[in-house]
Design a protein around this motif. Structure first.
Motif, short mmCIF file in Angstrom:
data_model
loop_
_atom_site.label_atom_id
_atom_site.label_comp_id
_atom_site.label_asym_id
_atom_site.label_seq_id
_atom_site.Cartn_x
_atom_site.Cartn_y
_atom_site.Cartn_z
N ALA A 210 0.83 -1.19 0.00
CA ALA A 210 0.00 0.00 0.00
C ALA A 210 0.87 1.24 0.00
N GLU A 211 0.21 2.36 -0.33
CA GLU A 211 0.94 3.62 -0.43
C GLU A 211 2.13 3.50 -1.38
N CYS A 212 1.92 2.75 -2.44
CA CYS A 212 2.90 2.64 -3.53
C CYS A 212 2.27 3.25 -4.80
N GLY A 213 3.09 3.77 -5.68
CA GLY A 213 2.58 4.31 -6.94
C GLY A 213 1.79 3.26 -7.71
N ASN A 214 2.41 2.10 -7.87
CA ASN A 214 1.75 0.92 -8.39
C ASN A 214 2.09 -0.22 -7.43
N GLY A 235 -1.45 4.36 -5.43
CA GLY A 235 -1.71 5.80 -5.48
C GLY A 235 -2.58 6.16 -6.68
N PHE A 236 -2.91 7.43 -6.78
CA PHE A 236 -3.88 7.87 -7.79
C PHE A 236 -3.34 7.82 -9.21
N LYS A 237 -2.02 7.68 -9.36
CA LYS A 237 -1.44 7.63 -10.70
C LYS A 237 -1.33 6.21 -11.25
N GLY A 238 -1.47 5.23 -10.40
CA GLY A 238 -1.07 3.89 -10.84
C GLY A 238 -2.11 2.82 -10.59
N TYR A 239 -1.66 1.61 -10.72
CA TYR A 239 -2.52 0.46 -10.63
C TYR A 239 -2.28 -0.30 -9.33
N SER A 240 -3.35 -0.76 -8.74
CA SER A 240 -3.16 -1.70 -7.63
C SER A 240 -2.70 -3.05 -8.18
N ILE A 241 -3.36 -3.50 -9.24
CA ILE A 241 -2.95 -4.74 -9.92
C ILE A 241 -2.99 -4.49 -11.42
#
Lengths: 447, 447, 447
Positions: A210-214, A235-241
């Motif tokens: 968590a709290e990672c860009g992706n 984060g809001f710029k990237g993908y969780s998966i």
């Protein structure tokens, strides 16, 4: 006779693990390679080793390079704590905090990076080998990789510590891999939690990312893997998966929380499953199928999209409007059954202004089967708070006194034909050419 | 005061673990039994112990016999690599391979076997005790059991290393067991990965069990167990998962890859769940319910049946034809909802020639409820390759330019009555006596 | 340089872990706090530690108090065995038993308790801290907490060892917590297995929690957590899983066996998932939604309710009658799809006498969507036995020769409106005001 294949980073004679654990682990790997040289000694020869990282703060200045199979790196503590909450706490309160940093068996990624460095250079762990066979059974377990800080991304949109940008990656697999395991890890404040190319039979299980860009990126192509039982939030710029050109991927039992641009993004993925996850997002485009994603199954998931309630991130989004759909599909013969969707927004915030939001949008491709999904949409007064945790809990628990929101439950674009939409909305809520797609309206209650 | 209940096989004074780890572990078990003799010392007395196997190659010549509860055997590395790929690589290329054998905390099963030996004699770990209570809480974790070689099975059908036959079993539980755990293991090249009789509250979780004749066999009878989150793939003669006379079994979140004769085979199993798995097979009979399997739930699974793409196994199958069904049911009151089925075959390969393949076949029993399943069937040009991995990935990712295949989505035989088939095919695709079964056709799209 | 953050309770100089492991662990925690005093030393400072408990019998007389983050407590053996079976075995047979007590890395909770003590005083592990941040990343793994005995509860209803009452709790978290992990534990004979207040991003995964009064209680409020892949079974007075004012809870892949008063009880829970579990109970009220539980998803679960077959508990129940429903819902916009329900009872035992049992009962709230559930109900001759295990297996496997039972599959009370009930029963089986709720009957087979 005591085993030489068990290493403790705090007991290895080369380097100082607290100053540069990368140097220590690379030295251990060199030792393993110097001892395990023959590929066929009495039906064995290269069993690999385990490297143990006891709880502690270990700076990593040198990238760890792994080019052997059967290496396990393990700690005793995933050590996650919210750095985001801390960095958004007024500095005058820091003196009163019990602790400031993540912990456990914790690696602090201090790799010196230049602006123009290739992406892999920012990885704490870089795994790569050419030739045959592919690297097998490298395992990461129960330690923390902390990128420490985000930095100014030049957009001026957010304060630097909220940018999700720092060029750092936790685990980077650059060549084909087989039967890897990543379990019980804690990844925090990295631009890329893990980026893995060409995976086969990969296990990503029971991590906190968590709290990672992706958070998790499966790149290139791959097959027959699982992403299961993780707590994840990008984060809001990237993908969780994120997965690319993958077949037979099973994504299940994950609790994916905000604020990723997408919870799950598929690029050319086929014959895979997204089942039984809890997905929560602050933006549209929660699950996206791009580039002919076909024959995938999306079932028994809980989708919740509501508003960002935490002050530091107000006004930030992923750029998609409410017509995009929470689930956006390009591809053929996908199956979407038995999902719950909640869209809880304030009418005033809908983009474009006055639009009727879309829950499922089929952009292209034929033969999709969308059946028995329940869409709940309500208009709320969005509340915000300086406290991350209580803001979110309050929002989550607010279900009363809400007014129903008019939505398009399923929108099928003209390019897409021969789909079947059953019991997923009324005749008005399902927008498509009903002469070239099959349709059965959900029976509606009387007044 | 340091604990005597922690053992490291490389530090035990009796035997040499690299030459015969079986002798070492049996000696340790004897030591535990000699020290823990009284059943009631201050409310305790027999806590058991843990035996640690560091990474390394350990030959096992003597079978380990476990007859105490609360024994944990653990390693630091599941060590799987594909022996199948290696044995099917031309021998002249072996010199260039980085490694030849599996690794991790690896047990090489070298038990001398005679042709007429009873099955349990080929087990690396044999667990058995008479009397009361049942053995409880034996745990296996994170090591590798490698059967090394398959051998000529006398059929001449395959080369010996592809026969899935060698008389060896990884873990064999011969008497009733309670609350056992098998987790994070790697099992490879065994005729039987694990064979377990009379299980109660068993956990088989997060293992890698592949290239075995059979992977998981629950025999005799049992209840209230779970097989979850495993990577599994048996050989063409056997089962990836087999259960007999079991109640309350939960099979979920598994990624079951080819080439098992069946992915899951139930023999007299009741009130159990197959939910949320990814199942991939090269043959019909992927999931089979035999001998009155009743009140089971099959939902949210992804079934994919396509063709064997890897040269060494071309022409081999499990003997079932395309009328058998991917899911074949004998029994009452089962529930089949919200599954995706893909059948991707070449029309020329369908058996019997010219037949209309069947997806779900109900052979006998009443009251089954089959609803909202999506069947996709396409005709493809099957491609094959000498490379196991790339052949399979290519096949998985090919979804375009394919021609629709005519199938029977559900076939209910005359012996079976009072079933309910909803939204699982058109009137033509569902073949049954519609006067004695209930039916609602999936609405079909217009042209 | 060897790490000071790794502790073994059997090697710590203060206290005797076999006599009072609480004193030992508290002394270790004091040592960690005395060494880790500064919150910001070179971007670290308080990484926490791991405390290892080797297999053994450890009495706990002093409560362990945890007020630091990043503490991991781990053993090598969950050590469950059925104390219930043992205590219900005639004492003259005890001499022949191989073992009497649970084992593994086992803590025997011996805390002296007074009748009027507050609940938390009976906890083996008490976690509490005021101020900020919340405690993070405390981990419990792979040991046993045994409450030893239940005691006379004054009702005279059962023998003392069957009362599920003793005032003891395994793990009690009294203040807000983040990213905690509880995995691979064995909890037995505790009145409360774990009671956790104000949880965020909690993982309760792969535990064995049985023969406890209550197993898992999430109290106060909380969010974004998972209860996954556990074996669970509470006593007749309590809950297997209980959650209060929780949002975003994912309960999946659990095998919940009898005899909890409820398998899962939600009090004001929203936007959460109960998916893909196997639930077995001897009473109605298996899953209960109280106090406006809204927007939850219940799908792909297997519900089985049958009769208590074991002699010691005959005649005991949870006080609910057969009109209550196996699933009882108060709240709005919940989704119930693709579940299997089996109700296997003897008509003579139905309460009130002559009543038509209810499977799903909607008590209040609007907009619930109940679709494609399969209800199986049969009348059986209940058999009982002195043997716990064989009684249950026999009951589970008996599916033949049973007579169909007439049930109400869905009952919607008058207070509840605007619900949608599809394919979950015939016109007769679904009882509600069909003018204010939407309805489609499951098509019924012909004779």
């Amino acid at each position: 006779m005591a085993s030489k294949n068990y290493y403790d980073v705090t007991e290895w004679p080369v380097g100082n693990p607290y100053e540069d654990i990368g140097e220590v682990i690379n030295s251990i790997i060199a030792d393993i390679k110097s001892r395990q040289t023959d590929t066929d000694v009495n039906n064995g020869g290269k069993p690999g080793a385990v490297i143990y990282i006891p709880p502690g703060d270990y700076h990593l200045g040198s990238q760890v390079v792994i080019d052997i199979s059967f290496l396990k790196i393990m700690g005793s503590g995933h050590g996650f704590t919210s750095s985001s909450i801390r960095f958004n706490t007024p500095e005058e309160e820091w003196a009163d905090l019990h602790e400031l940093w993540p912990g456990g068996s914790r690696i602090l990624v201090d790799i010196p990076l230049e602006e123009q460095d290739e992406e892999y250079k920012g990885a704490a762990f870089y795994i790569e080998r050419s030739g045959n066979p592919r690297l097998s059974s490298v395992e990461f377990s129960n330690f923390c990789i902390d990128g420490l800080h985000f930095k100014d991304d030049g957009t001026g949109e957010t304060t630097p510590e909220n940018s999700y940008t720092n060029g750092k990656t936790g685990i980077y697999v650059g060549s084909a891999c087989d039967s890897f395991r990543i379990t019980e890890m804690g990844l925090v404040y990295l631009e890329h939690g893990m980026a893995i190319y060409h995976a086969d039979a990969l296990t990503i299980h029971d991590n906190f990312i968590a709290e990672c860009g992706n958070c998790i990126e499966l790149r290139g192509w791959g097959q027959a893997s699982k992403i299961t039982d993780n707590l994840i939030g990008a984060g809001f710029k990237g993908y969780s998966i994120y997965a690319q050109n993958f077949g037979g991927l099973l994504i299940t039992a994950n609790n994916v929380f905000p604020r990723g641009a997408s919870s799950i993004y598929f690029d050319g993925v086929t014959r895979s499953s997204i089942t039984n996850n809890r997905l929560h997002s602050f933006y549209p485009g929660m699950v996206v199928f791009k580039e002919n994603c076909s024959e995938n199954l999306v079932s028994s998931n809980h989708f919740l999209r509501d508003h960002e309630p935490w002050t530091p991130f107000l006004g930030i989004d992923n750029g998609l409007d409410d017509l995009y759909g929470l689930l956006n599909i390009s591809g053929n013969n996908n199956t979407v059954i038995a999902n719950h969707f909640s869209k809880i927004v304030n009418t005033d915030n809908i983009k474009p202004v006055g639009a009727t939001p879309v829950i499922i949008r089929v952009v292209s491709g034929n033969g999709n089967y969308i059946s028995n999904n329940h869409m709940v949409a309500t208009n709320v007064d969005a509340k915000t708070s300086d406290s991350c945790f209580s803001a979110q809990v309050d929002a989550l628990l607010t279900t009363e006194a809400s007014e129903q929101l008019i939505v398009t439950t399923v929108l099928v674009e003209k390019e897409s034909l021969q789909n079947t939409i059953l019991d997923s909305g009324s005749d008005v809520q399902v927008v498509m050419d009903k002469t070239v797609n099959a349709f059965r309206a959900t029976p509606m209650p009387g007044a």
